[in-house]
Design a protein around this motif. Sequence first.
Motif, PDB file in Angstrom:
ATOM      1  N   GLU A   1       0.842  -1.207   0.000  1.00  0.00           N
ATOM      2  CA  GLU A   1       0.000   0.000   0.000  1.00  0.00           C
ATOM      3  C   GLU A   1       0.874   1.252   0.000  1.00  0.00           C
ATOM      4  OE1 GLU A   1      -4.128  -1.111   2.284  1.00  0.00           O
ATOM      5  OE2 GLU A   1      -2.377  -0.644   3.511  1.00  0.00           O
ATOM      6  N   LYS A   2       1.894   1.234   0.860  1.00  0.00           N
ATOM      7  CA  LYS A   2       2.797   2.387   0.934  1.00  0.00           C
ATOM      8  C   LYS A   2       3.508   2.620  -0.397  1.00  0.00           C
ATOM      9  CE  LYS A   2       3.856   2.061   5.896  1.00  0.00           C
ATOM     10  NZ  LYS A   2       4.937   1.838   6.892  1.00  0.00           N
ATOM     11  N   LEU A   3       3.999   1.527  -0.995  1.00  0.00           N
ATOM     12  CA  LEU A   3       4.681   1.662  -2.282  1.00  0.00           C
ATOM     13  C   LEU A   3       3.745   2.225  -3.345  1.00  0.00           C
ATOM     14  CD1 LEU A   3       6.946  -1.495  -2.759  1.00  0.00           C
ATOM     15  CD2 LEU A   3       7.634   0.859  -2.275  1.00  0.00           C
ATOM     16  N   THR A   4       2.503   1.786  -3.322  1.00  0.00           N
ATOM     17  CA  THR A   4       1.531   2.281  -4.296  1.00  0.00           C
ATOM     18  C   THR A   4       1.300   3.778  -4.130  1.00  0.00           C
ATOM     19  OG1 THR A   4       0.419   0.141  -4.410  1.00  0.00           O
ATOM     20  CG2 THR A   4      -0.852   2.047  -5.123  1.00  0.00           C
ATOM     21  N   LEU A   5       1.174   4.219  -2.893  1.00  0.00           N
ATOM     22  CA  LEU A   5       0.996   5.650  -2.639  1.00  0.00           C
ATOM     23  C   LEU A   5       2.197   6.444  -3.141  1.00  0.00           C
ATOM     24  CD1 LEU A   5      -0.515   5.527   0.966  1.00  0.00           C
ATOM     25  CD2 LEU A   5      -1.696   6.237  -1.114  1.00  0.00           C
ATOM     26  N   ILE A   6       3.394   5.924  -2.874  1.00  0.00           N
ATOM     27  CA  ILE A   6       4.614   6.606  -3.322  1.00  0.00           C
ATOM     28  C   ILE A   6       4.684   6.634  -4.851  1.00  0.00           C
ATOM     29  CG2 ILE A   6       7.136   6.493  -3.384  1.00  0.00           C
ATOM     30  CD1 ILE A   6       6.981   5.239  -0.558  1.00  0.00           C
ATOM     31  N   ASP A   7       4.485   5.477  -5.467  1.00  0.00           N
ATOM     32  CA  ASP A   7       4.630   5.370  -6.921  1.00  0.00           C
ATOM     33  C   ASP A   7       3.556   6.161  -7.664  1.00  0.00           C
ATOM     34  OD1 ASP A   7       6.845   3.731  -6.700  1.00  0.00           O
ATOM     35  OD2 ASP A   7       5.663   1.899  -6.668  1.00  0.00           O
ATOM     36  N   PHE A   8       2.343   6.180  -7.128  1.00  0.00           N
ATOM     37  CA  PHE A   8       1.245   6.856  -7.815  1.00  0.00           C
ATOM     38  C   PHE A   8       1.207   8.349  -7.515  1.00  0.00           C
ATOM     39  CE2 PHE A   8      -3.352   8.106  -7.897  1.00  0.00           C
ATOM     40  CZ  PHE A   8      -3.502   8.090  -9.275  1.00  0.00           C
ATOM     41  N   LYS A   9       1.287   8.689  -6.245  1.00  0.00           N
ATOM     42  CA  LYS A   9       1.123  10.088  -5.839  1.00  0.00           C
ATOM     43  C   LYS A   9       2.384  10.927  -6.014  1.00  0.00           C
ATOM     44  CE  LYS A   9      -3.182  10.155  -4.226  1.00  0.00           C
ATOM     45  NZ  LYS A   9      -4.227  11.070  -4.731  1.00  0.00           N
ATOM     46  N   LEU A  10       3.537  10.328  -5.760  1.00  0.00           N
ATOM     47  CA  LEU A  10       4.766  11.111  -5.749  1.00  0.00           C
ATOM     48  C   LEU A  10       5.630  10.928  -6.997  1.00  0.00           C
ATOM     49  CD1 LEU A  10       5.903  10.696  -2.017  1.00  0.00           C
ATOM     50  CD2 LEU A  10       4.323  12.347  -3.016  1.00  0.00           C
ATOM     51  N   ASN A  11       5.814   9.666  -7.409  1.00  0.00           N
ATOM     52  CA  ASN A  11       6.784   9.392  -8.468  1.00  0.00           C
ATOM     53  C   ASN A  11       6.185   9.080  -9.826  1.00  0.00           C
ATOM     54  OD1 ASN A  11       8.704   9.649  -6.446  1.00  0.00           O
ATOM     55  ND2 ASN A  11       8.800   7.445  -6.045  1.00  0.00           N
ATOM     56  N   GLN A  12       4.878   8.802  -9.877  1.00  0.00           N
ATOM     57  CA  GLN A  12       4.237   8.365 -11.120  1.00  0.00           C
ATOM     58  C   GLN A  12       5.028   7.235 -11.785  1.00  0.00           C
ATOM     59  OE1 GLN A  12       4.449  12.121 -10.742  1.00  0.00           O
ATOM     60  NE2 GLN A  12       2.621  11.584  -9.586  1.00  0.00           N
ATOM     61  N   ASN A  13       5.473   6.298 -10.954  1.00  0.00           N
ATOM     62  CA  ASN A  13       6.276   5.172 -11.419  1.00  0.00           C
ATOM     63  C   ASN A  13       5.339   4.016 -11.774  1.00  0.00           C
ATOM     64  OD1 ASN A  13       8.006   3.006 -11.809  1.00  0.00           O
ATOM     65  ND2 ASN A  13       9.341   3.534 -10.100  1.00  0.00           N
ATOM     66  N   TYR A  14       4.884   4.003 -13.015  1.00  0.00           N
ATOM     67  CA  TYR A  14       3.897   3.015 -13.416  1.00  0.00           C
ATOM     68  C   TYR A  14       4.500   1.628 -13.611  1.00  0.00           C
ATOM     69  CZ  TYR A  14       0.728   6.917 -13.846  1.00  0.00           C
ATOM     70  OH  TYR A  14      -0.052   7.995 -13.551  1.00  0.00           O
ATOM     71  N   LYS A  15       5.795   1.559 -13.859  1.00  0.00           N
ATOM     72  CA  LYS A  15       6.447   0.261 -13.957  1.00  0.00           C
ATOM     73  C   LYS A  15       6.402  -0.446 -12.609  1.00  0.00           C
ATOM     74  CE  LYS A  15      10.816  -2.031 -15.063  1.00  0.00           C
ATOM     75  NZ  LYS A  15      12.248  -1.851 -15.474  1.00  0.00           N
TER      76      LYS A  15
ATOM     77  N   GLU B   1      -7.174   0.059 -12.565  1.00  0.00           N
ATOM     78  CA  GLU B   1      -7.816   1.317 -12.956  1.00  0.00           C
ATOM     79  C   GLU B   1      -6.765   2.421 -13.093  1.00  0.00           C
ATOM     80  OE1 GLU B   1     -10.823   2.223 -10.096  1.00  0.00           O
ATOM     81  OE2 GLU B   1     -12.081   0.499 -10.645  1.00  0.00           O
ATOM     82  N   ILE B   2      -5.797   2.440 -12.185  1.00  0.00           N
ATOM     83  CA  ILE B   2      -4.723   3.440 -12.272  1.00  0.00           C
ATOM     84  C   ILE B   2      -3.917   3.241 -13.552  1.00  0.00           C
ATOM     85  CG2 ILE B   2      -2.545   4.202 -11.239  1.00  0.00           C
ATOM     86  CD1 ILE B   2      -3.758   3.497  -8.495  1.00  0.00           C
ATOM     87  N   LEU B   3      -3.569   1.990 -13.826  1.00  0.00           N
ATOM     88  CA  LEU B   3      -2.707   1.691 -14.969  1.00  0.00           C
ATOM     89  C   LEU B   3      -3.422   1.852 -16.296  1.00  0.00           C
ATOM     90  CD1 LEU B   3      -0.865  -1.388 -13.459  1.00  0.00           C
ATOM     91  CD2 LEU B   3       0.174   0.807 -14.055  1.00  0.00           C
ATOM     92  N   SER B   4      -4.760   1.768 -16.282  1.00  0.00           N
ATOM     93  CA  SER B   4      -5.500   1.917 -17.539  1.00  0.00           C
ATOM     94  C   SER B   4      -5.684   3.379 -17.906  1.00  0.00           C
ATOM     95  CB  SER B   4      -6.876   1.253 -17.415  1.00  0.00           C
ATOM     96  OG  SER B   4      -7.660   1.907 -16.430  1.00  0.00           O
TER      97      SER B   4
END
Length: 344
Positions: free
Chosen positions: A253-267, A341-344
């Motif tokens: 969950e934490k990684l998802t928040l970081i990748d989505f909200k902060l880094n936009q790291n979709y990989k 949904e995020i990745l689409s």
Amino acid sequence: MRVTNTDRTGVYVSALIFTKELNWIFREQPIVDVGIDALTEEVIDGNPTGQFLATQIKTGLGNFHDAKAHLTLYVTKIHYHYWTNLNLPIILIAHLPESEETIWELISEHTLIKTGTQWKLNIPKDKELNKDSTPELTKILKKEVQDDFIKSFIKQDISIAQIDEIIDETKSIDEAGSILFDMTEVIENLGTKTNELTEKINEFARMKVTKNDKRLVRSIKTYAEYLNNAAIKLNARIDDFADYFSEGFRAYEKLTLIDFKLNQNYKSLQETLDTISGLIPEIQDSIDAMIHFRNEISSLPTEYSHLKKARLKMINSINQIMEEFKLANSLSENFSKNLEEILS
């Protein structure tokens, strides 16, 4: 659907109370959902203090056992481990559309009460959530531990060391998967033992021996003892599974928040999706194995007291284990859908 309109009502009402009556900041957590619906931040004289309170919101009497002076929420092992290892104060909010009441209680090791197989939380009916709750909530914030991750995330300042620690915590999902495999193997071995016992009972029946025949009684007792020992082992392992699963899930969950909200790291989000999605069929296979074995032992004869007690004990264990597995499966499916949904 992850939530219903009824669920949304509880979130809306809670948000209104915190923002209008307490004048605190209310941040809903729409991406991830194991045991936190929102984060609230204390505000004093218009200034955010950096002190955070997590909230779990339940809407409707149907979620609770209704007693005279309180409502009781029964808590799974997964939620217990998730909440008590959160390193952040958390409260349970019960919004009751039936009476338009909103009550609350702190979730902690002190307020969670151990039952025979799970835990429970009693929410006093007279503990309304309103502006008068501020002193007690403030006291909780000062007393309970504050998670550095939350503060860093809100400030958008996550360190490399924090990320490395979170990545290390995600390995707990692998541990949970290993335990899942071990438990399924135990059940499969039990299935083999059950088939062997059934064959022996049928063989003795063909021999027309009495039910008091020493050979038959000895076989029954040996199997019953094996069943009892297996139930003890499974009960211990499901607690381990819940602990590892909740820790690993929270890390993802934490990684998802970081990748989505902060880094936009979709990989990285895709990698998280692959991991969580891969867990779903493994959990479902374990659920199927549990159901199959429960059906097998349910058909065993009931006239032997040792076997009857052992069988009942095992069925109770299986039912409790399946509740945890089904929750883990549901959480994994919801998390996967949100990531898709995020990745689409």
